[in-house]
Motif scaffolding. Structure first.
Motif, short mmCIF file in Angstrom:
data_model
loop_
_atom_site.label_atom_id
_atom_site.label_comp_id
_atom_site.label_asym_id
_atom_site.label_seq_id
_atom_site.Cartn_x
_atom_site.Cartn_y
_atom_site.Cartn_z
N PRO A 95 -16.94 -2.66 -4.84
CA PRO A 95 -15.66 -1.55 -4.22
C PRO A 95 -15.42 -2.43 -2.87
O PRO A 95 -16.28 -2.65 -2.02
N ILE A 96 -14.23 -2.72 -2.67
CA ILE A 96 -13.68 -3.21 -1.55
C ILE A 96 -13.84 -2.52 -0.49
O ILE A 96 -13.11 -1.25 -0.26
N ALA A 127 -3.57 -7.51 2.32
CA ALA A 127 -2.58 -6.44 2.17
C ALA A 127 -3.70 -5.19 2.04
O ALA A 127 -3.24 -4.13 2.47
N PHE A 128 -4.82 -5.41 1.41
CA PHE A 128 -5.72 -4.14 1.15
C PHE A 128 -6.25 -3.82 2.56
O PHE A 128 -6.76 -2.83 2.76
N GLY A 129 -6.44 -4.98 3.69
CA GLY A 129 -6.98 -4.55 4.91
C GLY A 129 -8.44 -4.79 4.80
O GLY A 129 -9.29 -3.93 5.56
N ILE A 130 -8.98 -5.82 4.05
CA ILE A 130 -10.31 -5.99 3.88
C ILE A 130 -10.94 -6.10 5.33
O ILE A 130 -10.33 -6.76 6.18
N ASP A 131 -12.29 -5.41 5.45
CA ASP A 131 -12.75 -5.64 6.76
C ASP A 131 -12.91 -7.01 7.22
O ASP A 131 -12.62 -7.22 8.38
N ASN A 132 -13.73 -7.74 6.51
CA ASN A 132 -13.79 -8.96 6.79
C ASN A 132 -13.57 -10.02 5.52
O ASN A 132 -14.00 -9.80 4.53
N HIS A 137 -8.97 1.05 5.50
CA HIS A 137 -8.80 2.46 4.89
C HIS A 137 -9.54 3.18 4.10
O HIS A 137 -9.69 4.00 3.74
N GLY A 138 -11.32 2.58 4.50
CA GLY A 138 -12.10 2.83 3.86
C GLY A 138 -12.36 1.93 2.63
O GLY A 138 -11.80 1.19 2.15
N THR A 139 -13.59 2.40 1.86
CA THR A 139 -13.99 1.71 0.86
C THR A 139 -13.13 2.25 -0.55
O THR A 139 -13.10 3.69 -0.71
#
Length: 471
Positions: free
Chosen positions: A436-437, A391-396, A441-443
């Motif tokens: 920081p994740i 849901a956060f849209g983590i890169d990988n 959406h960026g870090t």
């Protein structure tokens, strides 16, 4: 490459030395099946071993360590650059700590498993009962006359499968101590003792309850009483897939019927066949994905055991290279389930959407000035962490390891206005296993709280009952 022996143990070449701790969380190429089959990647800097009956020591601290994921520590913790900001709320989630496996090798386990160093307690108490009950703990044994033993995987054990191990309990103590040094001593957001400003919750699993006991003892070492930890009834529980949802299974079937999923099965066909023949693991449950192989190998290595061998031929054993490919395949599957598949949004909604809605509700209460709590801590499972990271849209997304954690910090800033009341703005920081994740959406190191709520709100189903019935 990096080996299962740990960072730097068999490291060589530019690739190895160029990875920072945070780089180990975000493998490049994870969207492609070549990530699985490229043996030069090893574990992409990850650690998959830990000593038996001792706490885990990451080296260097902060790398992806499946056995005990890093968490916020005062040694590495950095305050936000906005110096006048004040932390006002902490939302913390974590997976349980190290455990034994869920999935025993169907052909039999060639090593004994010893849990005699930890007692799994269970008993009830009531103020109205008068006397305190006798504290009871499980003492596992095997009855040789039990006829069902012949039909089950053979294992010589004093363990339940799964159960928290002593190493996991010790990791929990340290996890809690480190949280206190950051969020208690340094930032003052965790109260000095439990109070009505603290919200604690777990799944109904003993794994999460026992992990909570260790972590909370680390946070409050002098606390003498018991602590209530909230749980929801089975059948309606919003974590650990605790409510019925036919759509959830249908969506997963659709994900695992895609061309990409079948390609990853094709490139690992020889590996799965070899391991299946060696360990008697030829059923669909073991062959349709890498969940069971990964679980079995991870639990062994993370508790001081060797990789498995054939029960009938002890010279035929799983190699380090085979285990590393299994772990890379497991990471690929987690990335595909929660981030890359066309059905990822609906899958997150049906698995974790209700709990994400609870997170949104608590964050919105902070924004509205109505939040009664300053610290909320939930103990649950990897299949609860996955939807939130998605849901956060983590890169990988690599497989969230033991003790993996997410901290949502809410900070308040106040700006003075000439001839007007001061303006208050709330910001959030999201740390995943202490870092920081990194997301699409960026870090998420400093984001307006309202914007973070909007990111999560997409994954909260408007009508979960209808959704679960209609797909």
């Amino acid at each position: 490459m990096f080996s299962l022996l740990g960072v730097g143990a068999l490291a060589c070449g530019v690739y190895a030395v160029s990875l920072s701790p945070i780089d180990t969380f975000y493998p490049t190429g994870l969207n492609y099946t070549s990530y699985i089959t490229n043996s030069t990647l090893g574990t992409h800097g990850g650690i998959y071993n830990a000593p038996a009956n001792q706490k885990t020591e990451g080296s260097p601290y902060g790398v992806y360590n499946y056995c005990s994921m890093p968490h916020p520590r005062v040694q590495e913790y950095e305050l936000p650059s906005v110096k006048e900001a004040k932390i006002v709320y902490l939302e913390y989630f974590q997976r349980h700590q190290r455990r034994t496996m869920y999935n025993l090798a169907p052909g039999g386990e060639n090593q004994p498993f010893d849990c005699s160093t930890i007692d799994a307690y269970f008993y009830s108490a009531s103020a109205q009962a008068g006397d305190d009950p006798v504290p009871m703990h499980a003492d596992v044994y095997t009855d040789p006359n039990n006829p069902f033993m012949e039909a089950l995987p053979y294992v010589n054990t004093s363990c339940m499968f799964p159960q928290l191990t002593l190493g996991g309990l010790l990791d929990g103590f340290q996890h809690g101590k480190d949280l206190w040094t950051v969020y208690g001593d340094k930032l003052g957001i965790i109260p000095k003792e439990p109070s009505n400003k603290v919200w604690l919750r777990s799944s109904s699993s003993p794994l999460t309850q026992q992990s909570a006991g260790g972590v909370l003892r680390g946070i409050w070492p002098e606390w003498k009483g018991s602590l209530p930890i909230r749980q929801q009834s089975s059948g309606v529980d919003t974590i650990n897939k605790g409510y019925p949802c036919n759509a959830r299974n249908n969506i997963l079937d659709a994900i695992e019927a895609t061309d990409d999923w079948n390609e990853h099965l094709n490139v690992t066909a020889d590996l799965r066949a070899t391991l299946g023949s060696m360990l008697g693991a030829t059923s669909d449950a073991w062959q349709k994905n890498f969940d069971h192989f990964s679980d079995n190998f991870q639990a062994r290595l993370c508790n001081g055991y060797a990789l498995p061998c054939s029960f009938t031929n002890h010279s035929n054993c799983v190699t380090v290279e085979q285990a590393e490919e299994v772990f890379r395949a497991g990471d690929w599957e987690w990335q595909f389930h929660w981030r890359r598949s066309p059905q990822a949004i609906q899958y997150i909604q049906t698995v974790g959407g209700l709990f994400i809605g609870e997170i949104v509700g608590r964050l919105q209460a902070v924004l509205d000035g109505k939040q009664a709590y300053v610290y909320a801590h939930t103990f649950f499972h990897d299949n609860d962490i996955g939807p939130i990271l998605g849901a956060f849209g983590i890169d990988n997304m690599r497989w969230p390891g033991m003790g993996s954690n997410i901290a949502i910090e809410v900070w308040e800033t106040t700006a003075e206005q000439p001839h007007e009341a001061p303006t208050t703005t709330y910001y959030a920081r999201v740390l995943y296993s202490g870092h920081p994740i990194k997301t699409i959406h960026g870090t998420l190191n400093w984001i307006e709280l309202s914007e973070l709520i909007n990111i999560l709100q997409v994954y909260v189903p408007e009508d979960i009952i209808t959704l679960c019935r209609t797909i």
